[in-house]
Write a protein that holds these residues in place. Structure first.
Motif, PDB file in Angstrom:
ATOM      1  N   SER A   1       0.840  -1.209   0.000  1.00 21.41           N
ATOM      2  CA  SER A   1       0.000   0.000   0.000  1.00 21.41           C
ATOM      3  C   SER A   1       0.869   1.251   0.000  1.00 21.41           C
ATOM      4  O   SER A   1       0.588   2.234  -0.715  1.00 21.41           O
TER       5      SER A   1
ATOM      6  N   ALA B   1       1.002   4.057  -2.930  1.00 19.76           N
ATOM      7  CA  ALA B   1       0.767   5.457  -2.585  1.00 19.76           C
ATOM      8  C   ALA B   1       1.947   6.332  -2.992  1.00 19.76           C
ATOM      9  O   ALA B   1       1.769   7.441  -3.529  1.00 19.76           O
TER      10      ALA B   1
ATOM     11  N   GLN C   1       2.237   9.473  -5.578  1.00 20.80           N
ATOM     12  CA  GLN C   1       2.836  10.746  -5.161  1.00 20.80           C
ATOM     13  C   GLN C   1       4.009  11.127  -6.063  1.00 20.80           C
ATOM     14  O   GLN C   1       4.127  12.274  -6.498  1.00 20.80           O
TER      15      GLN C   1
ATOM     16  N   GLY D   1      -3.641   2.180  -0.869  1.00 16.81           N
ATOM     17  CA  GLY D   1      -2.603   3.095  -1.329  1.00 16.81           C
ATOM     18  C   GLY D   1      -3.167   4.364  -1.926  1.00 16.81           C
ATOM     19  O   GLY D   1      -2.639   5.466  -1.707  1.00 16.81           O
TER      20      GLY D   1
ATOM     21  N   SER E   1      -2.509   8.073  -0.303  1.00 13.69           N
ATOM     22  CA  SER E   1      -1.742   8.984  -1.158  1.00 13.69           C
ATOM     23  C   SER E   1      -2.306  10.402  -1.136  1.00 13.69           C
ATOM     24  O   SER E   1      -1.643  11.339  -1.587  1.00 13.69           O
TER      25      SER E   1
ATOM     26  N   ILE F   1       1.072   8.580   4.594  1.00  7.74           N
ATOM     27  CA  ILE F   1       2.095   7.627   4.144  1.00  7.74           C
ATOM     28  C   ILE F   1       3.136   7.416   5.243  1.00  7.74           C
ATOM     29  O   ILE F   1       3.517   6.290   5.561  1.00  7.74           O
TER      30      ILE F   1
END
Length: 470
Positions: free
Chosen positions: A75, A79, A83, A117, A121, A127
């Motif tokens: 996850s 994420a 990003q 994720g 994000s 995160i």
């Protein structure tokens, strides 16, 4: 002082363990311990190379993540890819997410990870919280008790991870951080930063270049810039050592190459690139249109970890045109085909050095070998067309990867944009190498710290300073 080197698999052996790095550590009065998961034959090979320069070889205990830990890790990776693609304005970064799976359990795990994720994000702080949660699950794993006891017994001054993506190193770094043991990691390859597989938090990060430092600061803003050390990478040092070099006559005689002919190195990628055999055949067909006396020969070097038979048909079809010199990487167990069982022999360094030294040009699909050839100021031709349609791997995506943005504004390589380009571009590279990728050295100097011969020394000097500083 004592340093523990984490060697989770055979891939780290050639670039670091076989390099000057161990000798430099010894000269800096470090006692060197290898904490590893590589096979016994690989250890024997290392002992042949370094004798007693390494004081101890200790096997990393087997470590298997709990299901929750695995979901958290995947996850976080998903994420971070979201990003990173946004921060770097590069959609191809999402191609590093391996969302395909043949197994039902893994498919479910990946779908859960994608949903989780995507949610986390939305805020970077989420995160970071998940990463702390992941580390806490690692510290609660039964294996960590074994590792903690071993580290307590070793009592190292420093722990250095030589492959930052390996899951089995995560509990070691977590325990080191918990117990105040100084630690760091090298960034293993020039394309690793955007891939969101930096599993642990370290005291220090050793990177190839200012460019890599800048990228690391963008995608991991929580890392203090003072913790990032630009030291280069030892993997290019071998090219400057006479001990690995053979004369052209000896090398060609050993591998049945014709010393009177120009030589094209075709270097293949791993199975991630599915059309390599088609590219090789396209090159062969193009060369056959040239009169035999003026025709170059092809030295084929496969990716060391590609053990498939996908090139066999092409190699058997053109036996007089293509000479295959397989990398000397060995499999310790015929029952397994994993990175922990595959390792390079010391001989492979000489094979690679002489392949580059005695070839005139390299042809490949976006390979790091462009940099190896640049060490000797030799040209590279990048393949830049889709050999079949529809194509599962588009070249526009390959060259859209973040690490190729380092070529922006410079002519670092030549381009083969279709099958008809081979003859002309190969001839240019062989006859007037300076017009193919004239800025290759400029590109190389952006990618890795110069002078290349000093990179092991740079790394050891930084570690020595960190060990002695309060």
């Amino acid at each position: 002082m004592k340093i523990v080197l984490l060697v989770p698999d055979g891939v780290a052996v050639r670039n670091y363990i076989y390099s000057d790095f161990i000798q430099e550590l010894h000269q800096a009065n470090f006692e060197v311990v290898l904490y590893h998961q590589i096979p016994t034959p690989a250890i024997q090979e290392i002992k042949k190379v370094h004798g007693n320069l390494l004081s101890e070889y200790l096997r990393i205990p087997d470590f298997k993540e709990h299901f929750i830990s695995r979901i958290l890790r995947e996850s976080i990776a998903y994420a971070r890819l979201l990003q990173n693609s946004d921060k770097l304005q590069n959609k191809t970064i999402m191609l590093f997410w391996n969302g395909k799976s043949k197994g039902f359990k893994r498919t479910i795990l990946l779908r859960i990870s994608e949903v989780a994720g995507f949610v986390i994000s939305q805020k970077y702080s989420w995160i970071l919280k998940l990463e702390k949660w992941y580390e806490s699950t690692i510290l609660n794993h039964p294996t960590t008790k074994i590792i903690e006891a071993e580290l307590s017994k070793l009592n190292p001054d420093y722990i250095l991870n030589l492959h930052q993506r390996a899951v089995i190193t995560a509990p070691i770094i977590a325990i080191a951080s918990k117990n105040g043991i100084k630690n760091g990691t090298v960034i293993f390859s020039w394309d690793n930063i955007p891939k969101a597989r930096l599993l642990s938090k370290y005291d220090s990060y050793f990177v190839w270049s200012d460019l890599m430092q800048s990228e690391l600061e963008i995608v991991y803003p929580e890392i203090n810039s003072a913790a990032i050390k630009v030291v280069g990478t030892p993997q290019f040092e071998f090219y400057f050592k006479d001990q690995f070099k053979l004369s052209k006559e000896e090398f060609f005689a050993t591998y049945n190459l014709d010393p009177s002919k120009k030589t094209i190195c075709f270097s293949a990628n791993d199975a991630f690139s599915p059309y390599e055999a088609i590219y090789l055949e396209d090159l062969c067909e193009s060369l056959l249109t040239i009169d035999e006396p003026n025709r170059a020969q092809i030295l084929f070097r496969r990716c060391p970890v590609d053990l498939s038979n996908r090139f066999d048909v092409v190699l058997s079809k053109y036996p007089k045109l293509v000479i295959s010199i397989d990398p000397d990487w060995r499999i310790a167990s015929a029952l397994e085909n994993t990175f922990t069982e595959i390792y390079p022999s010391f001989l492979d360094i000489s094979l690679l050095v002489n392949t580059v030294l005695h070839s005139d040009v390299v042809v490949n699909l976006g390979s790091t070998m462009a940099h190896d050839f640049a060490v000797y100021n030799k040209p590279c031709l990048y393949l830049n067309y889709d050999p079949i349609e529809p194509s599962s791997l588009k070249v526009k995506d390959v060259y859209g990867f973040q690490h190729f943005r380092s070529m922006s504004g410079i002519a670092a390589v030549g381009w083969i944009n279709n099958r008809l380009d081979f003859k002309e571009k190969i001839q240019q590279a062989l006859d007037s190498s300076e017009i193919i990728g004239p800025d290759r050295l400029q590109w190389m100097q952006k990618i890795v710290k110069y002078p290349l011969q000093n990179n092991s020394k740079n790394l050891v000097q930084e570690i020595s300073f960190l060990c002695t500083s309060v």
